[in-house]
Design a protein around this motif. Structure first.
Motif, PDB file in Angstrom:
ATOM      1  N   PRO A 108     -24.370  16.347 -10.681  1.00 20.71           N
ATOM      2  CA  PRO A 108     -25.033  15.100 -11.077  1.00 20.71           C
ATOM      3  C   PRO A 108     -25.536  14.321  -9.861  1.00 20.71           C
ATOM      4  O   PRO A 108     -24.881  14.265  -8.829  1.00 20.71           O
ATOM      5  CB  PRO A 108     -23.919  14.323 -11.803  1.00 20.71           C
ATOM      6  N   GLY A 109     -26.732  13.747  -9.994  1.00 20.93           N
ATOM      7  CA  GLY A 109     -27.263  12.860  -8.975  1.00 20.93           C
ATOM      8  C   GLY A 109     -27.789  13.521  -7.718  1.00 20.93           C
ATOM      9  O   GLY A 109     -27.969  12.848  -6.707  1.00 20.93           O
ATOM     10  N   VAL A 110     -28.027  14.835  -7.747  1.00 17.36           N
ATOM     11  CA  VAL A 110     -28.568  15.502  -6.567  1.00 17.36           C
ATOM     12  C   VAL A 110     -30.053  15.768  -6.769  1.00 17.36           C
ATOM     13  O   VAL A 110     -30.534  15.873  -7.896  1.00 17.36           O
ATOM     14  CB  VAL A 110     -27.827  16.830  -6.251  1.00 17.36           C
ATOM     15  N   GLU A 111     -30.763  15.873  -5.671  1.00 23.36           N
ATOM     16  CA  GLU A 111     -32.174  16.228  -5.744  1.00 23.36           C
ATOM     17  C   GLU A 111     -32.268  17.729  -6.016  1.00 23.36           C
ATOM     18  O   GLU A 111     -31.696  18.539  -5.278  1.00 23.36           O
ATOM     19  CB  GLU A 111     -32.853  15.875  -4.414  1.00 23.36           C
ATOM     20  N   LYS A 112     -32.948  18.074  -7.079  1.00 20.71           N
ATOM     21  CA  LYS A 112     -33.039  19.483  -7.494  1.00 20.71           C
ATOM     22  C   LYS A 112     -33.797  20.302  -6.457  1.00 20.71           C
ATOM     23  O   LYS A 112     -34.710  19.814  -5.798  1.00 20.71           O
ATOM     24  CB  LYS A 112     -33.741  19.602  -8.857  1.00 20.71           C
ATOM     25  N   ARG A 113     -33.376  21.557  -6.309  1.00 20.47           N
ATOM     26  CA  ARG A 113     -34.007  22.468  -5.351  1.00 20.47           C
ATOM     27  C   ARG A 113     -34.619  23.647  -6.093  1.00 20.47           C
ATOM     28  O   ARG A 113     -34.139  24.035  -7.150  1.00 20.47           O
ATOM     29  CB  ARG A 113     -32.963  23.027  -4.381  1.00 20.47           C
ATOM     30  N   ARG A 114     -35.640  24.237  -5.449  1.00 25.50           N
ATOM     31  CA  ARG A 114     -36.245  25.450  -5.991  1.00 25.50           C
ATOM     32  C   ARG A 114     -35.942  26.656  -5.109  1.00 25.50           C
ATOM     33  O   ARG A 114     -35.982  27.780  -5.573  1.00 25.50           O
ATOM     34  CB  ARG A 114     -37.752  25.291  -6.103  1.00 25.50           C
ATOM     35  N   LYS A 115     -35.646  26.384  -3.850  1.00 21.70           N
ATOM     36  CA  LYS A 115     -35.380  27.472  -2.896  1.00 21.70           C
ATOM     37  C   LYS A 115     -34.052  27.217  -2.204  1.00 21.70           C
ATOM     38  O   LYS A 115     -33.646  26.070  -2.008  1.00 21.70           O
ATOM     39  CB  LYS A 115     -36.485  27.576  -1.855  1.00 21.70           C
TER      40      LYS A 115
END
Length: 156
Positions: A52-59
């Motif tokens: 929760p509350g983290v910036e989503k990553r793609r890599k």
């Protein structure tokens, strides 16, 4: 000690080490164990993005840095609410406690506390408390109505 079980459905906090872990689950208690765990980049990303509350990553980027950040995020998770050890008293126990008070209780008071109908309360008084449990129930007409009290066990 906080031990985390990493499974397919997320991360679970345990207070003590489990005797066994299921297939696909990994138990970790430190950042070093998380670094040594056989987690794919795809799974690391899924675990990170589930926090929760983290910036989503793609890599994944730097794998070691991601694991360090994942560990910090896991450690910041709040402890789950402890499960109460004692279970809630039954309605019958609540009724007995009400009747043992010095002021006793009316049928309406017991009905309000338990959610029962008045005829059910009277049935509990005569059937369960008097006949089955052998309690002596005294009643008296007072200002607030007919008051019921438990005087003690019946003599059998």
């Amino acid at each position: 000690m906080r031990i985390y079980i990493i499974g397919n459905d997320g991360i679970t906090l345990c207070r003590e080490a489990p005797a066994t872990v299921d297939d696909g689950e990994i138990a970790v208690a430190s950042n070093e164990e998380l670094h040594a765990a056989p987690l794919s980049g795809k799974r690391l990303l899924a675990l990170w993005n589930a926090l929760p509350g983290v910036e989503k990553r793609r890599k994944v980027g730097d794998r070691e840095a991601l694991i360090d950040q994942l560990w910090s995020g896991i450690e910041a998770l709040p402890d789950p609410e402890p499960q109460p050890d004692a279970k809630r008293p039954s309605k019958q126990d609540e009724v007995i406690a009400m009747l043992r008070r010095s002021e006793g209780a009316t049928v309406d008071e017991v009905a309000s506390a338990t959610g029962w109908q008045r005829h059910t309360v009277r049935g509990v008084f005569s059937g369960t408390l008097k006949k089955k449990l052998g309690l002596t129930i005294a009643s008296a007409k007072e200002e607030r109505g007919r008051i019921y009290r438990i005087n003690g066990p019946a003599i059998l």
